[in-house]
Design a protein around this motif. Sequence first.
Motif, PDB file in Angstrom:
ATOM      1  N   GLY A  21       0.868  -1.360  -0.049  1.00  0.00           N
ATOM      2  CA  GLY A  21       0.027  -0.072  -0.020  1.00  0.00           C
ATOM      3  C   GLY A  21       0.863   1.180  -0.005  1.00  0.00           C
ATOM      4  O   GLY A  21       0.376   2.244  -0.309  1.00  0.00           O
ATOM      5  N   PHE A  22       2.142   1.286   0.397  1.00  0.00           N
ATOM      6  CA  PHE A  22       3.075   2.437   0.380  1.00  0.00           C
ATOM      7  C   PHE A  22       3.801   2.433  -0.688  1.00  0.00           C
ATOM      8  O   PHE A  22       4.840   3.430  -1.195  1.00  0.00           O
ATOM      9  N   ALA A  23       3.698   1.382  -1.811  1.00  0.00           N
ATOM     10  CA  ALA A  23       4.389   1.773  -3.252  1.00  0.00           C
ATOM     11  C   ALA A  23       3.880   2.609  -4.087  1.00  0.00           C
ATOM     12  O   ALA A  23       2.989   2.474  -4.765  1.00  0.00           O
ATOM     13  N   CYS A  24       4.209   3.901  -3.661  1.00  0.00           N
ATOM     14  CA  CYS A  24       3.389   5.070  -4.254  1.00  0.00           C
ATOM     15  C   CYS A  24       4.598   6.048  -4.818  1.00  0.00           C
ATOM     16  O   CYS A  24       5.756   6.162  -4.033  1.00  0.00           O
ATOM     17  N   LEU A  25       4.593   6.585  -6.108  1.00  0.00           N
ATOM     18  CA  LEU A  25       5.557   7.517  -6.592  1.00  0.00           C
ATOM     19  C   LEU A  25       5.655   8.642  -5.508  1.00  0.00           C
ATOM     20  O   LEU A  25       6.791   9.129  -5.310  1.00  0.00           O
ATOM     21  N   LYS A  26       4.557   9.295  -5.373  1.00  0.00           N
ATOM     22  CA  LYS A  26       4.463  10.373  -4.274  1.00  0.00           C
ATOM     23  C   LYS A  26       5.205  10.032  -2.989  1.00  0.00           C
ATOM     24  O   LYS A  26       5.948  10.788  -2.761  1.00  0.00           O
ATOM     25  N   LEU A  27       5.072   9.252  -2.340  1.00  0.00           N
ATOM     26  CA  LEU A  27       5.630   8.961  -1.433  1.00  0.00           C
ATOM     27  C   LEU A  27       7.182   8.587  -1.606  1.00  0.00           C
ATOM     28  O   LEU A  27       7.939   8.998  -0.518  1.00  0.00           O
ATOM     29  N   THR A  32      17.537  -8.658 -10.440  1.00  0.00           N
ATOM     30  CA  THR A  32      17.760  -7.350 -10.121  1.00  0.00           C
ATOM     31  C   THR A  32      18.011  -6.566 -11.306  1.00  0.00           C
ATOM     32  O   THR A  32      18.303  -6.945 -12.406  1.00  0.00           O
ATOM     33  N   GLY A  33      17.686  -5.356 -10.881  1.00  0.00           N
ATOM     34  CA  GLY A  33      17.997  -4.267 -11.913  1.00  0.00           C
ATOM     35  C   GLY A  33      17.685  -2.752 -11.476  1.00  0.00           C
ATOM     36  O   GLY A  33      17.249  -2.712 -10.083  1.00  0.00           O
ATOM     37  N   VAL A  34      17.915  -1.838 -12.110  1.00  0.00           N
ATOM     38  CA  VAL A  34      17.644  -0.592 -11.698  1.00  0.00           C
ATOM     39  C   VAL A  34      17.080   0.358 -13.187  1.00  0.00           C
ATOM     40  O   VAL A  34      17.739   0.021 -14.222  1.00  0.00           O
ATOM     41  N   ASN A  35      16.068   0.864 -12.662  1.00  0.00           N
ATOM     42  CA  ASN A  35      15.180   1.398 -13.858  1.00  0.00           C
ATOM     43  C   ASN A  35      14.459   2.801 -13.339  1.00  0.00           C
ATOM     44  O   ASN A  35      14.525   3.089 -12.013  1.00  0.00           O
ATOM     45  N   LEU A  36      13.906   3.348 -14.201  1.00  0.00           N
ATOM     46  CA  LEU A  36      13.105   4.577 -13.809  1.00  0.00           C
ATOM     47  C   LEU A  36      11.601   3.929 -13.833  1.00  0.00           C
ATOM     48  O   LEU A  36      11.185   3.448 -14.687  1.00  0.00           O
ATOM     49  N   GLY A  85       1.555  11.740 -14.840  1.00  0.00           N
ATOM     50  CA  GLY A  85       1.193  12.731 -13.851  1.00  0.00           C
ATOM     51  C   GLY A  85       2.238  12.966 -12.637  1.00  0.00           C
ATOM     52  O   GLY A  85       2.061  13.831 -11.814  1.00  0.00           O
ATOM     53  N   GLU A  86       3.205  12.096 -12.951  1.00  0.00           N
ATOM     54  CA  GLU A  86       4.209  11.917 -11.630  1.00  0.00           C
ATOM     55  C   GLU A  86       5.515  12.070 -12.407  1.00  0.00           C
ATOM     56  O   GLU A  86       5.732  11.450 -13.501  1.00  0.00           O
ATOM     57  N   LYS A  87       6.570  12.684 -11.380  1.00  0.00           N
ATOM     58  CA  LYS A  87       7.629  12.510 -12.072  1.00  0.00           C
ATOM     59  C   LYS A  87       8.331  10.987 -12.197  1.00  0.00           C
ATOM     60  O   LYS A  87       8.087  10.346 -11.246  1.00  0.00           O
ATOM     61  N   PRO A  88       9.362  10.758 -13.040  1.00  0.00           N
ATOM     62  CA  PRO A  88       9.913   9.449 -12.817  1.00  0.00           C
ATOM     63  C   PRO A  88      10.787   9.246 -11.580  1.00  0.00           C
ATOM     64  O   PRO A  88      11.463  10.160 -11.170  1.00  0.00           O
ATOM     65  N   LEU A  89      10.800   7.982 -10.924  1.00  0.00           N
ATOM     66  CA  LEU A  89      11.709   7.889  -9.845  1.00  0.00           C
ATOM     67  C   LEU A  89      12.658   6.686 -10.202  1.00  0.00           C
ATOM     68  O   LEU A  89      12.176   5.608 -10.432  1.00  0.00           O
ATOM     69  N   LYS A  90      13.887   6.854  -9.891  1.00  0.00           N
ATOM     70  CA  LYS A  90      14.734   5.785 -10.020  1.00  0.00           C
ATOM     71  C   LYS A  90      14.860   4.882  -8.825  1.00  0.00           C
ATOM     72  O   LYS A  90      14.898   5.371  -7.670  1.00  0.00           O
ATOM     73  N   ILE A  91      14.583   3.908  -9.180  1.00  0.00           N
ATOM     74  CA  ILE A  91      14.544   2.635  -8.102  1.00  0.00           C
ATOM     75  C   ILE A  91      15.513   1.416  -8.482  1.00  0.00           C
ATOM     76  O   ILE A  91      15.765   1.149  -9.744  1.00  0.00           O
ATOM     77  N   SER A  92      15.889   0.765  -7.284  1.00  0.00           N
ATOM     78  CA  SER A  92      16.638  -0.577  -7.537  1.00  0.00           C
ATOM     79  C   SER A  92      15.538  -1.602  -7.150  1.00  0.00           C
ATOM     80  O   SER A  92      15.287  -1.811  -6.012  1.00  0.00           O
ATOM     81  N   TRP A  93      15.013  -2.580  -8.321  1.00  0.00           N
ATOM     82  CA  TRP A  93      14.324  -3.642  -7.884  1.00  0.00           C
ATOM     83  C   TRP A  93      14.840  -4.806  -7.719  1.00  0.00           C
ATOM     84  O   TRP A  93      15.923  -5.288  -8.179  1.00  0.00           O
ATOM     85  N   VAL A  94      14.079  -5.769  -7.010  1.00  0.00           N
ATOM     86  CA  VAL A  94      14.581  -7.109  -6.727  1.00  0.00           C
ATOM     87  C   VAL A  94      13.222  -8.053  -6.982  1.00  0.00           C
ATOM     88  O   VAL A  94      12.378  -8.063  -6.383  1.00  0.00           O
TER      89      VAL A  94
END
Length: 387
Positions: free
Chosen positions: A173-179, A255-259, A264-273
């Motif tokens: 529930g907290f997987a949000c771009l704004k947060l 694993t990987g690193v992407n935007l 309506g939101e800015k892209p966020l760079k994240i590291s995903w697993v």
Amino acid sequence: TLLIGAILCNGKRTVSSALRVMGLALEKRFERYHRVLSKAEWSEFSLSKILLGLLIVLLPHGAPILIAMDETIERRSGKKISTKGCYRDACRSSQSLVIKCFGLKWQCAALIVKLPWSNRRWALPFMTVLCPSKKHDEQKDLRHKSSIDRAMQMVYIISRILKRSWILVGDGGFACLKLGHTCVTSGATLVSRLRLDASLFEDVKISPVKRRGRKPVKGAKIPNLKEQIKAGSLDWQESRIAWYGSVLKTVKLATGVNLWYKPGEKPLKISWVVVMAPITNSVEAFFSTDINMDHITIVETFVLRWNIEVTFEEVRAHLGVETQRQWSEKAIRRTTPILMGLFSLVCLIAEAQNKLKNELIQTSKAAWYDKEGLATFGDVLIYTLRN
């Protein structure tokens, strides 16, 4: 008096019960004690700040600050409880069956620490905020704030108190771009689940030729994780991680690193697993806003979030959450956060007593339940009362 009475109470945590257990059942000016919650002027924010300062000391020097955040429903009914709403009851619902209940929604932030009487981490609450229902805000002509809005406010406040980097751990529930953007600008890191169909993009490629118009904020779109798993294009590596129950589990990681982008939101760079169980082939995905965080650390950090669910169960079983009977809106907003904080306060008292006496906390035993010498909150509460 109310604080000690709330610890000593057995059953309902009401002001009357606290007065009885403290031997003040015949107190003529009993209304003064009720006014502490319903009318007295004091700051809940100051209490949260003081409690967080006491809890931070329990962390080893240089250890990362992990704060779990989650929602819990306090089942309450009554015409005078205006802030209540109808929510999904997580305790009684399953994936195939949804059961709803009337109650109050609380958003709780808890510091994850290691305590001497247990091999698992404990989640010690220090800030609990009421999330009024949308119907209540419409009736009061107030702008309704979602759970994410409340979480963003709490992130700003916690960052202002700590003045150092910390890690926020939340469920899906907290997987949000704004947060995520709020955490980055506040000097915090967000670790949470990631939807397998989340839109992922490559980094922006800088063109050597200058062009007119708005500059691009994201690169080419890549297949989402669900499509990549189906196509078999992920590079899996076998790893051993600390899983639920403090057991080592062998899993496959990609694993990987992407935007991460949403219109309506800015892209966020994240590291995903992406984590795959070797036997069942069930798949889960997690992410961190800190792209330098180790991928195994991301998964193990998210696993620690489960301790806040244990805390919610313990405060219901031993500190009487859902048994209070206030009708004043001010008292309703104060009582549950106090009981949540009382959980942390009891642990602080027990830790200080344990350090002073240098003895093990005795655990209650039963023929059908072997705690293997690891104390639960019930044992800690008994130890605190005896000493």
